[in-house]
Design an enzyme around this catalytic site. Structure first.
Site, short mmCIF file in Angstrom:
data_model
loop_
_atom_site.label_atom_id
_atom_site.label_comp_id
_atom_site.label_asym_id
_atom_site.label_seq_id
_atom_site.Cartn_x
_atom_site.Cartn_y
_atom_site.Cartn_z
N ARG A 178 77.61 26.65 70.50
CA ARG A 178 76.45 27.43 70.94
C ARG A 178 76.72 28.34 72.15
O ARG A 178 76.17 28.14 73.24
CB ARG A 178 75.28 26.49 71.21
CG ARG A 178 74.95 25.64 69.99
CD ARG A 178 73.74 24.79 70.18
NE ARG A 178 72.49 25.53 70.01
CZ ARG A 178 71.30 24.97 70.14
NH1 ARG A 178 71.18 23.72 70.45
NH2 ARG A 178 70.21 25.70 69.96
N CYS A 193 76.55 21.53 72.77
CA CYS A 193 75.74 20.36 72.49
C CYS A 193 76.19 19.78 71.18
O CYS A 193 77.12 20.26 70.57
CB CYS A 193 74.26 20.70 72.51
SG CYS A 193 73.60 21.15 70.94
N ASP A 209 67.40 23.61 60.46
CA ASP A 209 66.66 22.48 61.04
C ASP A 209 66.14 21.50 59.98
O ASP A 209 65.71 20.39 60.33
CB ASP A 209 65.47 22.99 61.89
CG ASP A 209 65.95 23.71 63.15
OD1 ASP A 209 67.14 23.57 63.49
OD2 ASP A 209 65.14 24.41 63.77
N LYS A 244 57.06 24.13 68.48
CA LYS A 244 57.84 24.06 69.72
C LYS A 244 58.66 25.34 69.92
O LYS A 244 58.66 25.92 71.01
CB LYS A 244 58.78 22.85 69.64
CG LYS A 244 59.95 22.88 70.63
CD LYS A 244 60.86 21.68 70.48
CE LYS A 244 61.90 21.76 69.39
NZ LYS A 244 63.16 22.43 69.74
N ASN A 245 59.34 25.76 68.86
CA ASN A 245 60.26 26.89 69.02
C ASN A 245 59.56 28.23 69.12
O ASN A 245 60.19 29.24 69.43
CB ASN A 245 61.30 26.89 67.89
CG ASN A 245 62.29 25.74 68.05
OD1 ASN A 245 62.34 25.10 69.11
ND2 ASN A 245 63.07 25.47 67.02
C1 EPZ Z 1 67.12 28.36 67.55
O1 EPZ Z 1 68.28 28.06 68.32
C2 EPZ Z 1 66.29 27.10 67.51
N1 EPZ Z 1 65.91 26.75 68.89
C3 EPZ Z 1 67.07 25.99 66.85
O2 EPZ Z 1 66.24 24.87 66.76
C4 EPZ Z 1 67.46 26.43 65.44
O3 EPZ Z 1 68.28 25.46 64.84
C5 EPZ Z 1 68.22 27.76 65.50
O4 EPZ Z 1 67.44 28.75 66.23
C6 EPZ Z 1 68.55 28.34 64.13
O5 EPZ Z 1 67.38 28.53 63.39
C7 EPZ Z 1 64.87 27.34 69.47
O6 EPZ Z 1 64.19 28.20 68.90
C8 EPZ Z 1 64.50 26.89 70.83
P1 EPZ Z 1 70.76 30.93 67.23
P2 EPZ Z 1 69.20 29.22 68.87
O7 EPZ Z 1 70.99 31.71 68.48
O8 EPZ Z 1 68.36 30.38 69.23
C9 EPZ Z 1 75.52 31.51 67.28
C10 EPZ Z 1 65.76 22.53 66.77
O9 EPZ Z 1 66.21 21.49 66.18
N2 EPZ Z 1 75.36 32.27 68.56
O10 EPZ Z 1 70.04 31.58 66.10
O11 EPZ Z 1 70.07 28.64 69.89
C11 EPZ Z 1 75.23 30.04 67.46
O12 EPZ Z 1 76.31 29.36 68.00
C12 EPZ Z 1 66.70 23.60 67.21
O13 EPZ Z 1 64.56 22.70 67.05
C13 EPZ Z 1 76.44 32.89 69.13
O14 EPZ Z 1 77.57 32.85 68.61
O15 EPZ Z 1 70.04 29.56 67.57
C14 EPZ Z 1 74.88 29.61 66.06
O16 EPZ Z 1 76.05 29.35 65.31
C15 EPZ Z 1 68.11 23.23 67.43
N3 EPZ Z 1 76.27 33.58 70.31
C16 EPZ Z 1 74.20 30.86 65.49
O17 EPZ Z 1 74.57 31.94 66.34
C17 EPZ Z 1 75.04 33.67 70.92
O18 EPZ Z 1 74.94 34.30 71.97
C18 EPZ Z 1 72.68 30.77 65.44
O19 EPZ Z 1 72.16 30.42 66.70
C19 EPZ Z 1 73.94 33.02 70.33
C20 EPZ Z 1 74.13 32.33 69.14
#
Ligand code: EPZ
Length: 421
Positions: A121, A116, A305, A22-23
Site C-alpha cells: 500500500r 499493512c 473487500d 465507513k469508506n
Molecule cells: C480503499 O483503500 C478502501 N479504503 C479499501 O477498503 C478498499 O479495499 C480499496 O479502496 C479498494 O477498493 C477506504 O476507502 C478508506 P486504493 P485505498 O488506493 O484507497 C495501489 C476496507 O476493508 N496504490 O484504491 O487504500 C495499492 O497498493 C478497506 O474497508 C499504489 O500503488 O485503495 C493497491 O494495490 C481496506 N499507490 C491499489 O493501488 C498509491 O499511491 C488500490 O488501492 C495508492 C494505491
C-alpha cells in the site's frame, strides 16, 4: 481481549438495516475541514475508524461531536497541521487530511503509513498528484511534509484508479486555482458520494463515477447537512452470510446498483435475489454451486473487500470455484483460517481454487484483517459446531455491533471478553 463465539448451522431470517458507509464517511469528514462553519453528517456509522478520524480532527483544533448517527464538525478552530504518528498508525485513512489541509491552510505534515497485512500500500499516486497541483513535498524521517501557497489546477493521470488518491486529489483540487482533470480516476460509489458532498458545499466537480473527473476550483466552500450513502460492503456481507447459512433475509438501506456484479455472482452460486429501490431480498436455493470465476477489480468490477467473504460461501459450493485477487497482493490471509474449519482451498500466487466441501466444522480462528474477519463470521454461521473468532477488533473497524445484527437474524453469536493472562 474479545472473541466472538458462533454456534453455526442455523438459517438466517428477518430484516436488517445497513448503516452508512465507513469508506464514504471517512473522506467526507476530512473534506468538512475545508469549510467555515458547521457541517452536519448523517448516518455516520459508529466504528473505531470513525472515532479515530474524530480524534484526529479534534487534535487539529476542530470541534467535533456525535449524537447517534449524526456527527457535527466545526473546523474554524484549526491551528495544527500535523497528523500525529500515533493516529496515522491507528488508521491509514489519516492520509485524507493531506488534500483538505493543504488546500485550505497551505500546509500539512503526516507520517508515512506503514505496510499493512493486505499488501504494501504505497502512497506515490497521492504525492505525485499533489506535486502536479503545485505542492512542495519533502520526505524525511518517515514524515511527509507538503506546502503550497495556493494549489493550481493541472492534468493528473493516475497509473491505477486508486480510490484514496482520487479522493485526496479531488479534495485538494476543489479549492485550487483553475481547472483540474483527474484521468483514470476511481469510479467507486464512495467517490461519487464525496463529489456530491463537495458540490453541496459549493464546489464544482463533474464526471465523478466516470473515469475522468473535472474540477473547477472555487474560492470558498460553505457548510452543509449531508447523509452518507449506505455501506455496500456491509450489505454484501449480510447477503453472503444468508447464502452460506441458508434462510431468507431482507437487507434495507442498500442501493442494489452498487452491488451489480456481486448480485450476479451470488445468483450464479444459487441465491434467489429480488431487488427494490433501496432493499434486497435473498433466499438460498440449495445446493450452492461453484462460481468460475471471480476476479477482483476497481469498480464496477468485483470489490476486493468482498473477496474473502465470498470465498467463505464458495467453500460450501459444489465444484471448484476460482477467485483471483488483483487489487491487493496479500489478501488471502483468510485461507489458512478457513482451512482450519475444513475448507479445501489451494492458492497459486494471486488465485485461489476452492473445492466445495459438504460441511465446515467449527474451530478456533483469528481475524487477520477486517474483511478476512467478516469471512470467518460467515463461515462460522454456516459451520457445524462452535467457531471462536479472535482478534475481533479488526471486524469492529467496519461492522457496527456485528453480533447484534446477526443475532437479530436468528444466529447464535456472542461476544466474550477473554483475560489476557
Ligand atoms: C480503499 O483503500 C478502501 N479504503 C479499501 O477498503 C478498499 O479495499 C480499496 O479502496 C479498494 O477498493 C477506504 O476507502 C478508506 P486504493 P485505498 O488506493 O484507497 C495501489 C476496507 O476493508 N496504490 O484504491 O487504500 C495499492 O497498493 C478497506 O474497508 C499504489 O500503488 O485503495 C493497491 O494495490 C481496506 N499507490 C491499489 O493501488 C498509491 O499511491 C488500490 O488501492 C495508492 C494505491
Amino acid at each position: 481481549v474479545e472473541t466472538l463465539a458462533i454456534d453455526g448451522g442455523r438459517p438466517l431470517s428477518g430484516s436488517v438495516r445497513v448503516h452508512g458507509a465507513k469508506n464514504a464517511a471517512l473522506p467526507i469528514m476530512a473534506a468538512a475541514l475545508m469549510t467555515y462553519g458547521e457541517c452536519v453528517l448523517e448516518d455516520v456509522p459508529d466504528l473505531k475508524d470513525i472515532d479515530v478520524m474524530m480524534e484526529i480532527l479534534q487534535s487539529l483544533g476542530a470541534s467535533v461531536s456525535r449524537q447517534g448517527g449524526t456527527i457535527t464538525i466545526e473546523p474554524s478552530g484549526i491551528n495544527q497541521y500535523v497528523v500525529q504518528d500515533e493516529m496515522m498508525r491507528k488508521m491509514r485513512s489519516s492520509l485524507f487530511l493531506m488534500g483538505p489541509l493543504l488546500a485550505k491552510h497551505g500546509q500539512v505534515r503526516v507520517s508515512k503509513p506503514g505496510g499493512c497485512t493486505i499488501g504494501t500500500r504505497p502512497i506515490d499516486f497521492h504525492l505525485n498528484g499533489l506535486k502536479l497541483l503545485g505542492a512542495e513535498i519533502q520526505e524525511e524521517n518517515g514524515y511527509v511534509e507538503c506546502k503550497a501557497a495556493r494549489l493550481k489546477g493541472n492534468h493528473i493521470y493516475l497509473d491505477y484508479p486508486s480510490v484514496g488518491a482520487t479522493e485526496n486529489l479531488m479534495m485538494a483540487a476543489v479549492l485550487a486555482e483553475g481547472t483540474t482533470v483527474i484521468e483514470n480516476a476511481a469510479r467507486e460509489p464512495e467517490i461519487v458520494d464525496l463529489a456530491n458532498f463537495l458540490n453541496a458545499m459549493g464546489a464544482s466537480v463533474s464526471g465523478a463515477g466516470d473515469g475522468t473527473i473535472f474540477i473547477e476550483g472555487v474560492e470558498r466552500l460553505h457548510p452543509v447537512q449531508y447523509r452518507v450513502i449506505p455501506d455496500r460492503i456491509v450489505a454484501g456481507t449480510l447477503l453472503l452470510a444468508a447464502t452460506a447459512a441458508g434462510g431468507e433475509i431482507e437487507v434495507q438501506n442498500v442501493r442494489p446498483i452498487h452491488l451489480g456484479v456481486v448480485l450476479t455472482k451470488l445468483r450464479d452460486a444459487g441465491a434467489e435475489i429480488r431487488t427494490y429501490l433501496d432493499r434486497i431480498q435473498l433466499k438460498r436455493r440449495r445446493p450452492l454451486v461453484a462460481v468460475d470465476r471471480i476476479q477482483t477489480a476497481p469498480y464496477p468490477g468485483f470489490p476486493t473487500d468482498l473477496q474473502a467473504p465470498f470465498m467463505a460461501v464458495l467453500t460450501l459450493a459444489k465444484g471448484t470455484s476460482v477467485l483471483s485477487e488483483t487489487v491487493f497482493e496479500e489478501r488471502f490471509k483468510h485461507v489458512n483460517e478457513l482451512q482450519r474449519m475444513g475448507a479445501n482451498i489451494k492458492v497459486d500466487l494471486r488465485t485461489a481454487f476452492v473445492k466445495g466441501v459438504p460441511r465446515l466444522t467449527g474451530a478456533n480462528v483469528a481475524a487477520t484483517d477486517l474483511r478476512a474477519g467478516a469471512a470467518l463470521v460467515i463461515a462460522g454461521l454456516a459451520a457445524e459446531g462452535t467457531t471462536t473468532i479472535e482478534q475481533v477488533h479488526h471486524i469492529d473497524r467496519g461492522y457496527q455491533q456485528i453480533e447484534r445484527v446477526f443475532e437479530s437474524l436468528g444466529a447464535s453469536i456472542r461476544r466474550k471478553s477473554k483475560s489476557r493472562f
